[in-house]
Design a protein around this motif. Structure first.
Motif, PDB file in Angstrom:
ATOM      1  N   TRP A 173       0.804  -1.215   0.000  1.00 55.25           N
ATOM      2  CA  TRP A 173       0.000   0.000   0.000  1.00 55.25           C
ATOM      3  C   TRP A 173       0.844   1.275   0.000  1.00 55.25           C
ATOM      4  O   TRP A 173       0.304   2.387  -0.161  1.00 55.25           O
ATOM      5  N   THR A 227       0.933   4.654  -3.059  1.00 55.66           N
ATOM      6  CA  THR A 227      -0.222   5.550  -2.987  1.00 55.66           C
ATOM      7  C   THR A 227       0.230   6.930  -3.446  1.00 55.66           C
ATOM      8  O   THR A 227       1.282   7.404  -2.998  1.00 55.66           O
ATOM      9  N   GLN A 269       0.865   4.361  -8.652  1.00 50.75           N
ATOM     10  CA  GLN A 269      -0.092   3.429  -8.069  1.00 50.75           C
ATOM     11  C   GLN A 269       0.381   1.980  -8.060  1.00 50.75           C
ATOM     12  O   GLN A 269      -0.371   1.083  -7.702  1.00 50.75           O
TER      13      GLN A 269
END
Length: 500
Positions: free
Chosen positions: A145, A148, A204
């Motif tokens: 994650w 981002t 991303q």
């Protein structure tokens, strides 16, 4: 620009590689929580705090416990870095299975350093190994994650600082070009615009985080630059090309593990165990230390070795240090030239306090500061102070005559190291002594003036025909490289001692 680069090198040189990465990851962790408070991330602050404490605490604790079991000294910075990496790999959550999966990944990461190792050297990146094996159990899957868009504001400068400090900018560029190119082509085929197809893989997908903190880990890299560049390209392909083999599919952690395995077969397999035999004074501010390896050590003249030097009273500079090898390949003993001028780090104090019979380990061997394979190719070696050490290995290993000029910059005649070896080598030696003292008779006296492009051209008129090698402190290397370029040198290789 040279002055700015020198100041940057000097400042970054105060941090060991591990300490710099630890600081950058710690800052990114704090930044992620700020983003969560501001609403840019939606994990929930309690989940993030618990997740961070679980990753760092469990990895640290399991690492120390395993060190007790295997009777080794734990590398605390390494375990903290692994914990922070896992913090960014797994989704913060209070779900029982998610927490169990993260806990398993932390323990497996620590275990992999011992279970997935060969002769004391771990083969795989611990965080990637822990994440991959956990994914096979189905308890949790790494989501990476950290990829981002909001994280980019600090992620990009942090990654650049780490890559610059570890001198892996070119390797990172190869990986990014290959991986981004593949993803870009795929996204264009799906109907995205050029801008979207470029933005999506960099903002991303975890390409930047992956290359900055995991792919370029020194312990799991091959020793030569061309090998590292080839590895970056291969991993870039495996990272970006989609595939599904049923029980495994493409993932960043699997791409990294395959790269680690390839690097293992290219480099020095296994930890190098060295027994200290003694030392001799090179100059008032340097010594040469002699070690006998338990097994033959594969290296080429001009390469370095990273020594692991545990010590009780840490000064925050880590316990691993890189030293140039001064002995010839194949010699029964491995020798290192070490500067002894203060202030000394705790690790170097531990090295200099060794007694005959004491044992140390080396974690890696590498470097590309190698002379041309063609012995007919003339070279110019420029050494500033302790920077002469890799050249001693070069001169000791030359079995066929080569046209060598060595320009040696030192503070005084007393600071000239290994004069007997230099004279016996047959190289033409030019000495520039800052205090105006007279060098030994076999050396040409270059006076006390600054070595700039004009002066270097006078001392070595045929410099455009020579390959040039420069070794010394970052500031000296930057200045002397610029002088060599200005004097007409076409190819300049450097080896700077950045306080690693």
């Amino acid at each position: 620009m040279i002055a700015v680069k020198s100041r940057l090198d000097t400042w970054l040189g105060r941090f060991t590689m591990y300490r710099l990465i630890l600081w950058v990851l710690g800052i990114l962790a704090a930044y992620s929580m700020i983003l969560n408070v501001l609403g840019w991330l939606t994990f929930g602050l309690p989940q993030m705090l618990v997740h961070l404490m679980l990753c760092v605490g469990l990895t640290y604790a399991s690492s120390r416990l395993l060190a007790l079991v295997f009777r080794t000294r734990p590398h605390s910075e390494s375990s903290l870095i692994t914990g922070l990496l896992l913090y960014f790999l797994f989704w913060p959550s209070f779900a029982a299975t998610d927490i169990a999966g993260v806990a398993l990944a932390c323990v497996l990461a620590s275990v992999s350093k011992y279970a997935l190792a060969f002769r004391g050297r771990h083969i795989f990146n611990p965080a990637a190994a822990g994440a991959f094996i956990t994914g096979l159990t189905g308890l949790n899957i790494a989501t990476w994650w950290a990829a981002t868009p909001a994280m980019l504001w600090l992620l990009v400068p942090g990654v650049l600082a780490v890559l610059y400090r570890t001198r892996k900018m070119l390797m990172a560029a190869v990986f990014l070009v290959v991986a981004t190119g593949i993803v870009f082509t795929e996204l264009l085929g799906r109907g995205m615009t050029v801008g979207q197809a470029l933005w999506q893989p960099l903002a991303q997908r975890p390409l930047l985080f992956f290359v900055g903190f995991m792919l370029t880990e020194p312990l799991t890299l091959p020793p030569r630059r061309w090998q590292q560049l080839g590895l970056a390209a291969v991993v870039g392909v495996v990272f970006a090309v989609p595939y599904n083999l049923g029980f495994v599919a493409n993932s960043p952690e699997l791409a990294l593990l395959l790269g680690n395995l390839l690097a293992f077969f290219l480099g020095q397999r296994g930890r190098v165990e060295l027994t200290f035999k003694g030392s001799r004074q090179l100059t008032p501010d340097s010594r040469e230390l002699r070690f006998e390896p338990k097994r033959p050590v594969r290296f080429a003249a001009g390469q370095f070795m990273e020594l692991n030097l545990p010590h009780r009273r840490s000064d925050g500079k880590g316990r691993r240090r890189v030293f140039s090898i001064t002995s010839a390949p194949g010699a029964p003993e491995v020798t290192f030239g070490v500067g002894t001028a203060g202030p000394l780090s705790a690790a170097k104090k531990a090295l200099l306090s060794l007694e005959p019979g004491d044992k140390v380990t080396a974690t890696s061997v590498g470097g590309d500061f190698l002379l041309p394979r063609d012995p007919g190719r003339p070279v110019l070696l420029i050494a500033a102070g302790i920077g002469v050490t890799p050249f001693l290995s070069h001169l000791a290993s030359e079995s066929r005559p080569r046209d060598i000029v060595l320009l040696y910059l030192a503070e005084s005649r007393d600071e000239l190291a290994a004069c007997g070896q230099l004279e016996a080598s047959g190289a033409r030696v030019i000495a520039r002594l800052a205090d105006g003292s007279t060098p030994p008779a076999f050396m040409h006296d270059a006076g006390t003036g600054r070595i700039d492009a004009r002066r270097l051209g006078e001392l070595v008129p045929d410099i455009p025909e020579r390959e040039v090698y420069v070794s010394g402190s970052p500031a000296s290397v930057d200045s002397l490289r610029a002088a060599a370029r200005g004097a007409g040198a076409r190819k300049v290789r450097v080896d700077s001692f950045a306080g690693y």
